[in-house]
Motif scaffolding. Structure first.
Motif, PDB file in Angstrom:
ATOM      1  N   GLU A 198     -13.879  -1.333  -8.258  1.00  0.00           N
ATOM      2  CA  GLU A 198     -13.315  -1.990  -9.442  1.00  0.00           C
ATOM      3  C   GLU A 198     -11.830  -2.278  -9.261  1.00  0.00           C
ATOM      4  OE1 GLU A 198     -14.070   0.336 -12.888  1.00  0.00           O
ATOM      5  OE2 GLU A 198     -16.236  -0.072 -12.927  1.00  0.00           O
ATOM      6  N   SER A 199     -11.101  -1.304  -8.748  1.00  0.00           N
ATOM      7  CA  SER A 199      -9.664  -1.497  -8.521  1.00  0.00           C
ATOM      8  C   SER A 199      -9.413  -2.578  -7.484  1.00  0.00           C
ATOM      9  CB  SER A 199      -9.019  -0.186  -8.071  1.00  0.00           C
ATOM     10  OG  SER A 199      -9.101   0.790  -9.077  1.00  0.00           O
ATOM     11  N   LEU A 200     -10.285  -2.626  -6.476  1.00  0.00           N
ATOM     12  CA  LEU A 200     -10.142  -3.637  -5.428  1.00  0.00           C
ATOM     13  C   LEU A 200     -10.244  -5.035  -6.023  1.00  0.00           C
ATOM     14  CD1 LEU A 200     -10.031  -3.653  -2.159  1.00  0.00           C
ATOM     15  CD2 LEU A 200     -12.409  -4.404  -2.356  1.00  0.00           C
ATOM     16  N   VAL A 201     -11.251  -5.239  -6.848  1.00  0.00           N
ATOM     17  CA  VAL A 201     -11.459  -6.548  -7.474  1.00  0.00           C
ATOM     18  C   VAL A 201     -10.273  -6.897  -8.368  1.00  0.00           C
ATOM     19  CG1 VAL A 201     -12.898  -7.874  -9.056  1.00  0.00           C
ATOM     20  CG2 VAL A 201     -13.972  -6.382  -7.350  1.00  0.00           C
ATOM     21  N   GLU A 202      -9.813  -5.926  -9.160  1.00  0.00           N
ATOM     22  CA  GLU A 202      -8.694  -6.175 -10.068  1.00  0.00           C
ATOM     23  C   GLU A 202      -7.434  -6.582  -9.295  1.00  0.00           C
ATOM     24  OE1 GLU A 202      -8.142  -2.680 -12.361  1.00  0.00           O
ATOM     25  OE2 GLU A 202     -10.018  -2.906 -13.505  1.00  0.00           O
ATOM     26  N   ARG A 203      -7.135  -5.873  -8.213  1.00  0.00           N
ATOM     27  CA  ARG A 203      -5.921  -6.159  -7.454  1.00  0.00           C
ATOM     28  C   ARG A 203      -6.023  -7.495  -6.741  1.00  0.00           C
ATOM     29  NH1 ARG A 203      -4.064  -0.537  -4.643  1.00  0.00           N
ATOM     30  NH2 ARG A 203      -2.452  -1.927  -3.850  1.00  0.00           N
ATOM     31  N   ALA A 204      -7.222  -7.817  -6.258  1.00  0.00           N
ATOM     32  CA  ALA A 204      -7.407  -9.114  -5.594  1.00  0.00           C
ATOM     33  C   ALA A 204      -7.177 -10.260  -6.573  1.00  0.00           C
ATOM     34  CB  ALA A 204      -8.802  -9.193  -4.986  1.00  0.00           C
ATOM     35  N   GLU A 205      -7.640 -10.073  -7.810  1.00  0.00           N
ATOM     36  CA  GLU A 205      -7.494 -11.133  -8.816  1.00  0.00           C
ATOM     37  C   GLU A 205      -6.042 -11.304  -9.268  1.00  0.00           C
ATOM     38  OE1 GLU A 205     -10.230  -9.934 -11.830  1.00  0.00           O
ATOM     39  OE2 GLU A 205     -11.969 -10.885 -10.863  1.00  0.00           O
ATOM     40  N   GLU A 206      -5.224 -10.291  -9.051  1.00  0.00           N
ATOM     41  CA  GLU A 206      -3.816 -10.359  -9.466  1.00  0.00           C
ATOM     42  C   GLU A 206      -2.964 -11.184  -8.508  1.00  0.00           C
ATOM     43  OE1 GLU A 206      -2.635  -6.321  -9.671  1.00  0.00           O
ATOM     44  OE2 GLU A 206      -3.666  -5.914 -11.582  1.00  0.00           O
ATOM     45  N   ILE A 207      -3.489 -11.445  -7.303  1.00  0.00           N
ATOM     46  CA  ILE A 207      -2.704 -12.137  -6.275  1.00  0.00           C
ATOM     47  C   ILE A 207      -3.313 -13.519  -6.031  1.00  0.00           C
ATOM     48  CG2 ILE A 207      -1.855 -12.087  -3.896  1.00  0.00           C
ATOM     49  CD1 ILE A 207      -2.115  -9.050  -3.989  1.00  0.00           C
ATOM     50  N   PRO A 208      -2.651 -14.595  -6.466  1.00  0.00           N
ATOM     51  CA  PRO A 208      -3.180 -15.950  -6.243  1.00  0.00           C
ATOM     52  C   PRO A 208      -3.391 -16.231  -4.755  1.00  0.00           C
ATOM     53  CG  PRO A 208      -1.348 -15.993  -7.794  1.00  0.00           C
ATOM     54  CD  PRO A 208      -1.374 -14.611  -7.213  1.00  0.00           C
ATOM     55  N   GLY A 209      -4.571 -16.708  -4.416  1.00  0.00           N
ATOM     56  CA  GLY A 209      -4.858 -17.056  -3.026  1.00  0.00           C
ATOM     57  C   GLY A 209      -5.376 -15.932  -2.178  1.00  0.00           C
ATOM     58  N   ALA A 210      -5.417 -14.693  -2.723  1.00  0.00           N
ATOM     59  CA  ALA A 210      -5.922 -13.557  -1.959  1.00  0.00           C
ATOM     60  C   ALA A 210      -7.424 -13.715  -1.724  1.00  0.00           C
ATOM     61  CB  ALA A 210      -5.644 -12.251  -2.688  1.00  0.00           C
ATOM     62  N   THR A 211      -7.916 -13.154  -0.624  1.00  0.00           N
ATOM     63  CA  THR A 211      -9.348 -13.212  -0.325  1.00  0.00           C
ATOM     64  C   THR A 211      -9.996 -11.873  -0.662  1.00  0.00           C
ATOM     65  OG1 THR A 211      -9.021 -12.487   1.975  1.00  0.00           O
ATOM     66  CG2 THR A 211      -8.990 -14.863   1.534  1.00  0.00           C
ATOM     67  N   LEU A 212     -11.265 -11.931  -1.059  1.00  0.00           N
ATOM     68  CA  LEU A 212     -12.054 -10.736  -1.352  1.00  0.00           C
ATOM     69  C   LEU A 212     -13.417 -10.925  -0.720  1.00  0.00           C
ATOM     70  CD1 LEU A 212     -12.613  -8.050  -2.781  1.00  0.00           C
ATOM     71  CD2 LEU A 212     -13.207  -9.356  -4.845  1.00  0.00           C
ATOM     72  N   ASP A 213     -13.732 -10.078   0.275  1.00  0.00           N
ATOM     73  CA  ASP A 213     -14.992 -10.220   1.011  1.00  0.00           C
ATOM     74  C   ASP A 213     -15.679  -8.875   1.154  1.00  0.00           C
ATOM     75  OD1 ASP A 213     -14.968 -13.118   2.188  1.00  0.00           O
ATOM     76  OD2 ASP A 213     -12.963 -12.348   2.573  1.00  0.00           O
ATOM     77  N   ASN A 214     -16.989  -8.905   1.214  1.00  0.00           N
ATOM     78  CA  ASN A 214     -17.775  -7.740   1.582  1.00  0.00           C
ATOM     79  C   ASN A 214     -17.686  -7.563   3.105  1.00  0.00           C
ATOM     80  OD1 ASN A 214     -20.720  -7.001   2.750  1.00  0.00           O
ATOM     81  ND2 ASN A 214     -20.244  -5.752   0.946  1.00  0.00           N
ATOM     82  N   PHE A 215     -17.548  -6.338   3.546  1.00  0.00           N
ATOM     83  CA  PHE A 215     -17.342  -6.062   4.972  1.00  0.00           C
ATOM     84  C   PHE A 215     -18.465  -6.629   5.840  1.00  0.00           C
ATOM     85  CE2 PHE A 215     -17.764  -3.155   8.672  1.00  0.00           C
ATOM     86  CZ  PHE A 215     -16.519  -3.372   9.248  1.00  0.00           C
ATOM     87  N   ASP A 216     -19.711  -6.374   5.479  1.00  0.00           N
ATOM     88  CA  ASP A 216     -20.829  -6.862   6.295  1.00  0.00           C
ATOM     89  C   ASP A 216     -20.886  -8.392   6.306  1.00  0.00           C
ATOM     90  OD1 ASP A 216     -21.787  -4.391   7.139  1.00  0.00           O
ATOM     91  OD2 ASP A 216     -22.946  -4.104   5.300  1.00  0.00           O
ATOM     92  N   GLU A 217     -20.620  -9.002   5.159  1.00  0.00           N
ATOM     93  CA  GLU A 217     -20.632 -10.472   5.100  1.00  0.00           C
ATOM     94  C   GLU A 217     -19.486 -11.051   5.928  1.00  0.00           C
ATOM     95  OE1 GLU A 217     -20.520 -11.389   0.966  1.00  0.00           O
ATOM     96  OE2 GLU A 217     -22.617 -10.802   0.612  1.00  0.00           O
ATOM     97  N   LEU A 218     -18.335 -10.389   5.902  1.00  0.00           N
ATOM     98  CA  LEU A 218     -17.205 -10.836   6.711  1.00  0.00           C
ATOM     99  C   LEU A 218     -17.540 -10.752   8.189  1.00  0.00           C
ATOM    100  CD1 LEU A 218     -14.232 -11.650   7.109  1.00  0.00           C
ATOM    101  CD2 LEU A 218     -13.636  -9.223   6.936  1.00  0.00           C
TER     102      LEU A 218
END
Length: 327
Positions: A213-233
């Motif tokens: 949850e914290s990961l998603v929140e922090r990613a959304e706070e930074i414009p242009g940041a990427t958020l990926d699942n490790f296996d999908e990456l």
């Protein structure tokens, strides 16, 4: 299709080394090899300039082409070898080229061997970072390339954490290519650079992964940041040539990865090494959930032939993860 001159023109130090110099390298007073390495690097840069100024004059007034000089900076992780390599690049005459060992092999593959030799033969220096030999094909290719360039007056400086005579050890039947490996070693004067990894001096242990949850929140706070699942990456990386990883992270301000765990497949692990190098070159913070970043490479991998690659990647990822936490 990228033109040859454009491809060669892209061979410059990463942006984080744009402003480094011999003067900005601060030797550790407890590690005398560092100050000695700075002096040797400066002397080498002076040799490069003299070689490009002209060869020896023969009996009949015709100048003979002088061979290029060679310097090999050997040392552990984070002792400033790339800083010195970039300082040499900045202080010698143009044209000149800088790239990692992997990038160099990609350039030769894209241009073809003979064309690559022609494109690089007028350069004052070829700077090669993270020099490693992972297979017999690379051994033969690089040996031929550097031998021909040196004979044409191109000076060569490389960094690695493996001595020239040990390149390839543990990865393939190095004894079958010993002559080629010895030829590579004969090109260089080897200088040792000792010391602790500056990326971890006076720093706390690796940060704990944060919650999903914290990961998603922090990613959304930074414009242009990427958020990926490790296996999908990891799966996506397998569809790209490593030379395209730079484009993958272009203009990305921060990277967030969920569900990190140990990579049990060596091919996946080696792709992660290349990605870690590109992220570090671009100074992109990394934050994860799941396992710690120093747990990506299994104990079995760390005990194998690619140990130094995995340790370097871990060192760089931890530096980037601390940067994000500190921010």
């Amino acid at each position: 299709m990228v033109l040859a001159d454009q491809l060669i023109a892209q061979m410059v130090p990463p942006a984080m080394f744009n402003d480094v110099s011999f003067g900005s390298y601060i030797p550790d007073p407890d590690e005398p090899s560092q100050a000695a390495a700075v002096r040797k690097a400066e002397e080498f840069a002076g040799k490069v300039a003299k070689i490009r100024a002209g060869g020896r004059r023969g009996l009949f007034g015709k100048k003979a082409q002088a061979s290029g000089a060679g310097l090999y900076l050997d040392g552990g992780f984070g002792v400033g070898k790339t800083h010195l390599l970039a300082s040499i690049f900045h202080s010698v005459p143009s044209p000149k080229a800088f790239g990692t060992f992997v990038e160099l092999t990609h350039v030769v593959g894209a241009l073809g061997f003979n064309n690559a030799v022609e494109q690089l033969s007028g350069h004052s220096v070829l700077c090669i970072d993270e020099f490693e030999l992972d297979d017999p094909g690379d051994t033969m290719l690089v040996s031929r390339l550097l031998t021909e360039l040196s004979a044409r007056g191109v000076s060569i400086v490389a960094t690695s954490n493996t001595l020239p005579g040990q390149l390839g050890e543990g990865r393939f039947a190095a004894q079958d290519f010993l002559r080629e490996i010895k030829k590579l070693g004969s090109i260089f004067e080897t200088i040792r650079v000792d010391g602790p990894d500056y990326r971890h001096r006076d720093l706390p242990p690796a940060p704990e992964p944060i919650s999903e949850e914290s990961l998603v929140e922090r990613a959304e706070e930074i414009p242009g940041a990427t958020l990926d699942n490790f296996d999908e990456l990891c799966a996506h990386l397998s569809t790209l040539h490593p030379s395209r990883y730079n484009k993958l992270i272009a203009d990305v301000p921060a990277v967030f990865v969920s569900g990190v765990h140990a990579a049990t497949d060596q091919s996946v692990a080696l792709r992660l090494v290349v990605l870690a190098d590109r992220l570090y070159d671009a100074n992109i913070p990394v934050t994860v959930s799941g396992a710690k970043l120093d747990e990506i490479f299994t104990p079995e991998m760390l005990a194998g032939g690619y140990r130094k690659k995995y340790l370097r990647a871990t060192s760089r990822l931890l530096a980037l993860s601390r940067f994000e936490v500190a921010a």
